[in-house]
Design a protein around this motif. Structure first.
Motif, short mmCIF file in Angstrom:
data_model
loop_
_atom_site.label_atom_id
_atom_site.label_comp_id
_atom_site.label_asym_id
_atom_site.label_seq_id
_atom_site.Cartn_x
_atom_site.Cartn_y
_atom_site.Cartn_z
N TRP A 57 0.79 -1.22 0.00
CA TRP A 57 0.00 0.00 0.00
C TRP A 57 0.83 1.28 0.00
O TRP A 57 0.32 2.33 -0.39
CB TRP A 57 -0.94 0.01 1.21
CG TRP A 57 -1.93 -1.12 1.22
CD1 TRP A 57 -2.26 -1.92 0.17
CD2 TRP A 57 -2.70 -1.58 2.33
NE1 TRP A 57 -3.21 -2.86 0.55
CE2 TRP A 57 -3.50 -2.66 1.89
CE3 TRP A 57 -2.82 -1.18 3.66
CZ2 TRP A 57 -4.38 -3.35 2.71
CZ3 TRP A 57 -3.70 -1.87 4.50
CH2 TRP A 57 -4.47 -2.93 4.02
N HIS A 58 2.05 1.23 0.51
CA HIS A 58 2.93 2.41 0.55
C HIS A 58 2.28 3.58 1.27
O HIS A 58 2.26 4.72 0.78
CB HIS A 58 3.32 2.84 -0.88
CG HIS A 58 3.98 1.76 -1.68
ND1 HIS A 58 5.23 1.26 -1.38
CD2 HIS A 58 3.54 1.04 -2.76
CE1 HIS A 58 5.53 0.32 -2.24
NE2 HIS A 58 4.54 0.16 -3.09
N LEU A 59 1.73 3.34 2.45
CA LEU A 59 1.11 4.39 3.23
C LEU A 59 2.17 5.19 3.99
O LEU A 59 3.23 4.66 4.31
CB LEU A 59 0.11 3.80 4.23
CG LEU A 59 -1.04 2.98 3.64
CD1 LEU A 59 -1.93 2.46 4.76
CD2 LEU A 59 -1.85 3.82 2.69
N PRO A 60 1.87 6.44 4.30
CA PRO A 60 2.81 7.21 5.14
C PRO A 60 3.01 6.51 6.48
O PRO A 60 2.12 5.79 6.96
CB PRO A 60 2.10 8.56 5.32
CG PRO A 60 1.14 8.64 4.19
CD PRO A 60 0.71 7.24 3.90
N MET A 119 -9.20 0.86 2.49
CA MET A 119 -10.14 1.96 2.23
C MET A 119 -10.15 2.94 3.40
O MET A 119 -10.07 4.16 3.21
CB MET A 119 -11.55 1.40 2.01
CG MET A 119 -11.78 0.77 0.66
SD MET A 119 -11.99 2.01 -0.64
CE MET A 119 -13.59 2.71 -0.18
N LEU A 120 -10.26 2.42 4.62
CA LEU A 120 -10.37 3.29 5.79
C LEU A 120 -9.09 4.08 6.05
O LEU A 120 -9.14 5.20 6.54
CB LEU A 120 -10.73 2.46 7.02
CG LEU A 120 -12.14 1.86 7.04
CD1 LEU A 120 -12.30 0.90 8.20
CD2 LEU A 120 -13.18 2.97 7.11
N LEU A 121 -7.95 3.50 5.71
CA LEU A 121 -6.68 4.17 5.96
C LEU A 121 -6.33 5.20 4.88
O LEU A 121 -5.51 6.08 5.11
CB LEU A 121 -5.55 3.14 6.07
CG LEU A 121 -5.59 2.22 7.29
CD1 LEU A 121 -4.42 1.25 7.27
CD2 LEU A 121 -5.62 3.02 8.59
N THR A 122 -6.93 5.08 3.71
CA THR A 122 -6.61 6.00 2.62
C THR A 122 -7.71 7.02 2.34
O THR A 122 -7.44 8.05 1.73
CB THR A 122 -6.32 5.22 1.32
OG1 THR A 122 -7.46 4.38 1.00
CG2 THR A 122 -5.10 4.33 1.48
N LEU A 123 -8.93 6.75 2.79
CA LEU A 123 -10.05 7.65 2.52
C LEU A 123 -9.98 8.87 3.45
O LEU A 123 -9.87 8.71 4.66
CB LEU A 123 -11.37 6.92 2.72
CG LEU A 123 -12.66 7.65 2.35
CD1 LEU A 123 -12.74 7.84 0.84
CD2 LEU A 123 -13.88 6.87 2.85
N PRO A 124 -10.04 10.08 2.92
CA PRO A 124 -10.08 11.27 3.80
C PRO A 124 -11.28 11.21 4.73
O PRO A 124 -12.32 10.64 4.40
CB PRO A 124 -10.20 12.43 2.80
CG PRO A 124 -9.65 11.91 1.53
CD PRO A 124 -10.00 10.46 1.49
#
Length: 506
Positions: A57-60, A119-124
């Protein structure tokens, strides 16, 4: 089987995640019950670590869109089970051990849970969408010692769902729902859908129903009197993107799901039909293959529902070829259909829509209007209107264009007592208990209904394959494209809500 002297707790805690406790027989004395602990190793073997998901996912690393704190499953204290996948827990982390949370997990097909987590981690954030998880939960596997993600912890909203609110109101266990509440909840759900769809490339919501809308209390101060009051807001949850029940999904999705079931389930006796359907599904959804609950998680935009991903791909192509002009967005159209049904439920005060053959059918054990002596005492059936304002009726009709119910095609069977019987074609005996109908009659009605549904499905898929690139059509496609956009529905609801607040119109 559990025997005397057996250390149940030790054995229970040693089981892999997703195992089962099976009670073979119920008895007043627990010692007389046959209880089995059945280990299941598949779930833990399909779990992915935080590092593996982060690699995908490459999340911050922190902040909005990053990873929440990670807890071990042992740090959750069980309180009560609300649903197969929803557990109320307390978190032992030294901060607020008494606060109740929801632990969301699955014990099969974990790919849907991972997709929702993404979805929950990337959705504003949005006030009408469940907030991002407070914690991610892992469990150490029995083999290899790897810590796999088994679920996540989110806010617990104890006021419950819209479905329960309308059930309670109908039974006198809760106050009647006001007109302003109906407008507010409808508009807030529309707000949430527009927000989710703005998240590119994964934004859409395919499982809209009263079960998936919960209520949150909010304190409001009146501008004139300065008095405080409590308002209830609608909050959308369950972002797995696996699709919804047949009764709630739009026909352009349901029909493709029917055909997927046939292409993946018909035996050699129907090999020609199976292969023909599979070929057409492959033309509509390139690379299509029959699904399996054993499929491992892959980082795919839009989840794992073939029909919904096909609509998502259609949106992508439309935007690439639109030259700045809006084309027909069938993904938007499909969500508008579900929103229309939800608006019908909200303004008719109904928890169910009673128009399909799926899980909802088995929940609906009440007399239907076609067979009831007193129609006024029976629940409404979509698209029957009783109390909704005129403009809402027109809005629901436009949102649900293409629904078979507008053509008089309703579900063929209903539940009465413990039996499935033909809808509208049976009657009670002298004691008003037994429905006088044979199994053969019920089977014949159900077979005829399903045969018609499959014919409609095959005709729709052919219409899609034959349609021009614009997606226009004279059959179901043409009706789909008459639906308003999500943004237009939100605008209509905002206008009607304002009129209702100021006592304008009716």
């Amino acid at each position: 089987m559990l025997l005397a002297g057996y250390d149940v707790e030790r054995e229970y805690r040693s089981l892999p995640f997703g195992s089962q406790v099976i009670v073979a027989n119920m008895a007043a004395d627990v010692a007389e019950m046959e209880i089995f602990l059945c280990p299941n190793y598949d779930v833990e073997q399909s779990m992915l670590s935080v590092d593996k998901l982060q690699e995908m996912w490459h999340l911050p690393e922190d902040g909005q869109g990053g990873w929440p704190p990670v807890l071990d499953l042992s740090q959750l204290k069980f309180r009560r089970q609300l649903h197969e996948a929803i557990t109320v827990v307390q978190v032992s982390n030294g901060d607020d051990d008494e606060k109740e949370w929801v632990f969301k997990s699955l014990t099969r097909d974990l790919r849907y849970m991972y997709n929702e987590l993404k979805m929950l981690l990337t959705l504003p954030t949005h006030p009408n969408v469940i907030p991002r998880p407070a914690y991610v939960v892992t469990k150490k596997g029995r083999f290899g010692g790897r810590h796999g993600v088994c679920g996540f912890v989110i806010e617990y909203l104890p006021l419950g769902s819209l479905k329960q609110r309308f059930l309670d109101a109908s039974e006198g266990a809760a106050p009647a729902v006001t007109l302003q509440e109906r407008f507010r909840w409808s508009r807030q759900v529309a707000d949430a859908l527009v927000h989710i769809n703005s998240a590119s490339p994964i934004g859409f919501y395919p499982d809209l129903k009263p079960d998936n809308v919960v209520l949150r209390a909010r304190s409001v101060v009146d501008d004139k009197s300065s008095a405080a009051r409590v308002e209830l807001d609608a909050v959308l949850l369950d972002l797995e993107q696996r699709g919804g029940w047949f009764s709630w999904s739009p026909p352009e999705v349901v029909y493709v799901e029917y055909l997927e079931i046939l292409a993946g389930g018909l035996g050699e006796e129907y090999a020609d039909l199976r292969d023909e359907i599979a070929q057409k599904l492959g033309e509509y959804m390139p690379g299509w293959t029959p699904g399996s609950q054993n499929d491992r998680y892959q980082n795919l935009d839009g989840g794992f529902s073939g029909p919904w991903k096909a609509l998502l791909e259609g949106r992508r192509k439309m935007r690439e070829n639109s030259d700045g002009e809006r084309g027909d967005d069938m993904l938007d159209n499909a969500q508008v259909f579900m929103l229309g049904k939800l608006i019908w439920c909200i303004f008719e005060g109904e928890a169910l829509i009673r128009c399909g053959i799926d899980q909802e059918l088995l929940q609906d054990n009440v007399p239907d209007s076609a067979n009831s002596v007193s129609v006024a005492k029976t629940p409404a059936v979509f698209p029957e209107f009783r109390i909704a304002p005129a403009e809402i009726r027109e809005l629901v009709r436009s949102c649900t264009a293409g629904a078979p119910e507008w053509e008089g095609r309703r579900r063929g069977v209903v539940v009465r007592g413990s039996r499935l019987v033909p809808a509208g074609g049976a009657h009670l005996d002298s004691k008003n208990k037994v429905w006088e109908v044979t199994e053969e009659e019920t089977r014949a009605v159900a077979k005829e209904w399903w045969a018609n549904e499959v014919n409609q499905a095959r005709a729709f898929l052919q219409e899609v394959l034959d349609a021009a690139p614009s997606g226009s059509g004279r059959g179901l496609l043409g009706k789909i494209n008459t639906r308003p956009t999500l943004a237009n529905v939100r605008g209509d609801l905002l206008r009607l809500e304002s009129q209702a607040r100021h006592g304008i119109g009716g």
